[in-house]
Design a protein around this motif. Structure first.
Motif, PDB file in Angstrom:
ATOM      1  N   PHE A   1      38.644  37.269  48.121  1.00 13.95           N
ATOM      2  CA  PHE A   1      38.044  35.993  48.512  1.00 13.95           C
ATOM      3  C   PHE A   1      37.399  35.910  49.718  1.00 13.95           C
TER       4      PHE A   1
ATOM      5  N   ARG B   1      46.940  31.192  31.003  1.00 11.42           N
ATOM      6  CA  ARG B   1      46.391  32.215  30.176  1.00 11.42           C
ATOM      7  C   ARG B   1      47.419  33.429  30.174  1.00 11.42           C
TER       8      ARG B   1
ATOM      9  N   CYS C   1      40.393  37.204  28.530  1.00 10.13           N
ATOM     10  CA  CYS C   1      40.503  36.067  28.204  1.00 10.13           C
ATOM     11  C   CYS C   1      39.533  35.937  27.094  1.00 10.13           C
TER      12      CYS C   1
ATOM     13  N   GLU D   1      51.511  35.893  42.194  1.00  8.27           N
ATOM     14  CA  GLU D   1      50.635  35.094  43.141  1.00  8.27           C
ATOM     15  C   GLU D   1      49.010  35.202  42.710  1.00  8.27           C
TER      16      GLU D   1
ATOM     17  N   GLY E   1      44.106  31.089  38.903  1.00 11.46           N
ATOM     18  CA  GLY E   1      43.927  29.736  38.070  1.00 11.46           C
ATOM     19  C   GLY E   1      44.321  30.293  36.588  1.00 11.46           C
ATOM     20  N   MET E   2      44.801  31.299  36.482  1.00 14.59           N
ATOM     21  CA  MET E   2      45.133  31.787  35.197  1.00 14.59           C
ATOM     22  C   MET E   2      46.571  31.861  34.729  1.00 14.59           C
TER      23      MET E   2
ATOM     24  N   GLU F   1      41.508  40.453  38.647  1.00 17.29           N
ATOM     25  CA  GLU F   1      40.367  39.295  38.257  1.00 17.29           C
ATOM     26  C   GLU F   1      39.634  39.813  36.952  1.00 17.29           C
TER      27      GLU F   1
ATOM     28  N   GLU G   1      48.183  33.027  40.130  1.00 15.05           N
ATOM     29  CA  GLU G   1      47.982  31.767  39.958  1.00 15.05           C
ATOM     30  C   GLU G   1      46.811  31.456  40.998  1.00 15.05           C
ATOM     31  N   MET G   2      46.558  32.220  41.633  1.00 13.93           N
ATOM     32  CA  MET G   2      45.258  32.441  42.835  1.00 13.93           C
ATOM     33  C   MET G   2      43.941  32.277  41.941  1.00 13.93           C
TER      34      MET G   2
ATOM     35  N   LEU H   1      40.007  38.087  33.419  1.00  9.98           N
ATOM     36  CA  LEU H   1      38.908  37.667  32.709  1.00  9.98           C
ATOM     37  C   LEU H   1      38.235  38.229  31.482  1.00  9.98           C
TER      38      LEU H   1
END
Lengths: 248, 248, 248, 248, 248, 248
Positions: B82, B135, B104, B125, B131-132, B97, B128-129, B101
């Motif tokens: 980030f 999933r 998903c 972590e 938002g998964m 990431e 979690e970072m 994704l």
């Protein structure tokens, strides 16, 4: 008891503010040992600066390992906190973490009030990192420029009080946290002008560090915060490289 | 199109693995530009190493700013992601990431399978970072020692397949992600032995980087990922210090 | 590679818009195969129409099974998506899903901007269905009438840009998604007037379909997206009935 | 009062079971009006079948609009429920929804027990669709084959009781829901052999439909469940096309 | 069937209002048995009063154990509800719980509208206690003083309708709940002036109590709502002490 | 500084244990003022007993209003905590709350270990009430009988250590909380036999109470924890009735 108050910013003036605020609440016998980052930025305010500043915080902790009973990482976004908690033997507390958890004992939701818009995204990620999203009534930021990071507290005092009052009125927050190292010590000056309890981040952090030092003598030997196995590295500062390698 | 494949580990052998896997799926005309960390640890596997490695990733990006169309931070926990997204002009994708994704789109929940227990907390972590959490059907780790980070993929192939199959059977995961840079390229070798789609992290990442480079020509000028105002610093490597200061 | 671009609306003009936008970003060698719903509504905009349109999408996929490498369901609410993913062999991507997941790689939160209030509830349920609630900064809708679904993009261009800018200013969204098939292709025209990255849903979807087709050769044989056992039915269109029965 | 008990499956035997169970608990003066799907599958058990069956449920409701006071969609995954609630004037209740909400008044968490593994993913999505994830202690499924959907209740009675008991013991569930239309009426037979309250889905649904019919005379004229504006369509069955067009 | 309508407030006038509203919807053969708190406050409106009133509700239930088929705790914040559900044999329904769960069957999100600001925090905790946060579009409160708790319904009727309409317009709520015992019976008077379905809490509660009494003959013998083992106490009212001790 | 250590149980022996544990960590100058419930149950272990015990805690606080600087409600489920926080002027801390928030500073997730199965549901609701669900790795309970609440700590010491070790091994918890007033003081005796930090609830609570007393001089005058307006009541004990009426 020695509490290392580690300022990951390079501004000595912020270290002074943090120590002054903390000194008002420590128990008899507690010594606050300040440390200011030898490299980095004067004041961390972005994700990138926090990434860098968190790594510097680890270097600073490695240099001082064994010399304190608990440490405070004294920047509101808690740069390097979980890394430090994993790597070192003594308890480490984040200033945001301590402020938020303390606020939880005074109400259901807290508002975070700070002095610059740039801080918002980083603070928001800090709130999420600690699982405090549902307890946070919002982050409010002043949007104007300021003259000096050392004196923003005095320059913006009235605006910060107004912002805090607005946050309470519009979000029904139960508690206000004045956030960001440059605001250390402000709570005592303004709390009579804000209608809910006001948390001083530096004071909350040093008290929580004291509490952990009293309560928890043993480092985790299992679980996700046990100290990692030793590993060689390349090009890291000596004390940090040694600590990661479990040398010496 | 140039995709910077940035390995924040110091192991050249991992860079080679990553590039080999990615090269199999890039579009005609895409050039993969590899970079290996000049300092840090051979293989990041803890929160502390990720804190340090993420800062090194920023240094590496600053040195190469303007020379690529999109970048991949090629360590599964996405160190410095980030921060890099905020600081630099071109799109940056994390390998975790991108893998998550992409997974998903192939099912409701994915299992993450990796080769060492030490990686679990950091990967958790990372989940979690992003938002998964909802999933992710779980993170499974082999628990034995391995001989070499360069060859763990071959050494543990059968155990990893067994672990993946067990994860699918016990969690009803719809997709498997083989996680950790040392496992780049493994998916193609083992996918027939696993009963759900298997994601190769390096391939997912390089394809997502290509997609972003195609779709998004403009850097955010507002919102939380706009480039921060310039700021002076102390003791940071030249290119990074210059970039943060918006100099040159 | 053949990407089936399946428009579950009956409007051919929307298919044309979708194909035109997608064609600008596909890799050399990718063929976009368009299909327009033979029955249903000109433009799906409610939950009921999505229920019906999703079933029609399944009929269309059954008629074309085996003729494509990956499919896009090209309506923003992703009608029939999980059903299609379960039932058919090749990867299927939803246009909303692809846009949202792609947006996640460009920022923390995205705003969805569309041209009619009626679309709000359906889009909201789509966001929730994909577990994207925490990543969505809000759904903004124009509230006036429009002359024609085919030309709403041109008619409302300035209003949509203004709405997107307002969404960014008021929610701090990091990314904007211009949502709804009639807005396919608009992003390229307006992105310079919006201060954060803008996602074109059709382009994101076709790129994600390409990526899945490249990465994932095998259909799940376990987990919740394996193909169901054959079952006889009554009164369903022949190809769909045959596919569900696993005949032929 | 007339309660439409709409079975979206084509099996008349299931309709009979549902009506028989419901008839035991309706108030004096309540008439249960059964309807069985004229097309579709004998028993919906996958996402794809639910997509199709939900569209058929809308056709059935359109044919009967105005002839009932409230309707039950009598398949446990609630196919077409929100679409029906939006489109039609009278209250519509889902059988899963009614069972879960009723269970909430008897305990903190309920276990869902059913007769076939194929049903798990669909039921799980239904739980999520209703926001009941935190209230659901798990979904348990028998994994063997069964001879006939009409008689699975008798064939598997003992196994279902054992499964329910196991679910209670291992998850501390406070309530058990026997789920799936073929299990309608089973609760009364087995409840003495299960140590927590057992919900009969058909009985819960018909009672909730009665309650809504008594309490709510007016259809929403605002909000997300107001009836959509009329829209022309192509190739839909006459009554549904007319209803969507707001004709006649 | 006997439904105990237990008013944990000391105001007889509220009991009358609750009974009058409930009587309009009960089935033939259902008898409503009212009970008014013999001690406590005229109208519970704070957390502290709910703590006390919930304990008094338990005393009232102990005095009446065995004399009813189901009970309603008729204050909107459901004081003592889970305790009562655990301790007593017959089903107990909370008035807020019943209203919210019933509202869930009429839309995705409900707005709660009440007559005094003091009620907000308590109602909010009630919403959270039932896991209904995501279904609640907000709690709206009138902020002026009122003359009498007995007549606040008539005094504020127009303001409450305006507040409900404002809540629907600004939050897109699908359903309105008129909350607080003093508003029992108001829904029937005002529902034509509110554009979404309006729930009468007393009516919802008595219907849900009827449903539970019909459906669930057995008290949990396992799980978290089984009756606790007997325990001696000191200084509690006789019937409650006896019930807790499992005496007599 | 005076810290009221309020035991809402009637067992004096538990008060003694709590005071003994707390006394080991208070700062010089802090006086612990114990209070034992004059009525209620010897040891609260169910929701119903917590409802009653919480009301008794309010009576005890009313009797002592103004005589202490901060109070601890010294039962692990925090009976009456939010009510007390709202009603009284001085800070009030729950023993579970303090233990959990303190544990958060030592790891990501904590395990709660206690001595009786009956306590599980109540503790679970306490975890949820504080929004700590994601931080709690599980609640583990011994399931055998015990001879005396006063001596269960000694009787079960080895079993509790084994249970804590099992919780750490199976859930990867980072911290252990030994929960329930009868276990006060146990942490110091067993912490060397448990491989992660162990929290003593009484010590955490008294330190947090000290911290709040130091940091927060002002009661909320706005927000949800301001003191409610005065209200007359019937049949409540004099000091509580007076306090609620804001008399005297």
């Amino acid at each position: 008891m020695k509490i290392l108050l580690l300022n990951p910013n390079t501004s000595e003036s912020l270290t002074t503010r943090l120590v002054d605020a903390a000194a008002q609440v420590v128990a008899p016998g507690t010594e606050i040992v300040p440390a200011t980052a030898p490299r980095g930025v004067p004041y961390i305010s972005t994700r990138a600066e926090a990434q860098i500043g968190g790594a510097i915080a680890l270097e600073m902790l490695a240099e001082r390992a064994g010399s304190y009973d608990a440490a405070v990482i004294a920047a509101f976004g808690d740069p390097g906190l979980f890394a430090a908690r994993e790597l070192f033997e003594e308890p480490v507390v984040g200033m945001a973490e301590a402020a938020m958890l303390t606020a939880c004992m005074l109400g259901r939701r807290f508002a975070i009030v700070t002095f610059a818009t740039a801080l918002g995204p980083w603070y928001q990620e800090c709130v999420e990192m600690h699982g405090m999203t549902a307890r946070c009534a919002g982050i409010r930021m002043l949007d104007g420029a300021f003259r000096s990071i050392s004196a923003v507290q005095e320059e913006k005092e009235d605006l910060l009080v107004a912002l805090a009052n607005d946050a309470v009125a519009s979000t029904q927050a139960d508690v206000v946290i004045l956030a960001g190292a440059p605001l250390a010590g402000l709570a005592a000056k303004v709390r009579e002008r804000i209608p809910v309890p006001v948390i001083d981040q530096a004071q909350a952090a040093v008290k929580q560090a004291e509490t952990l030092a009293l309560l928890r003598p043993f480092k985790a030997r299992q679980g996700s915060f046990q100290r990692p196995a030793g590993k060689e590295s390349t090009g890291l500062p000596g004390p940090l490289a040694d600590w990661i390698a479990r040398r010496g």
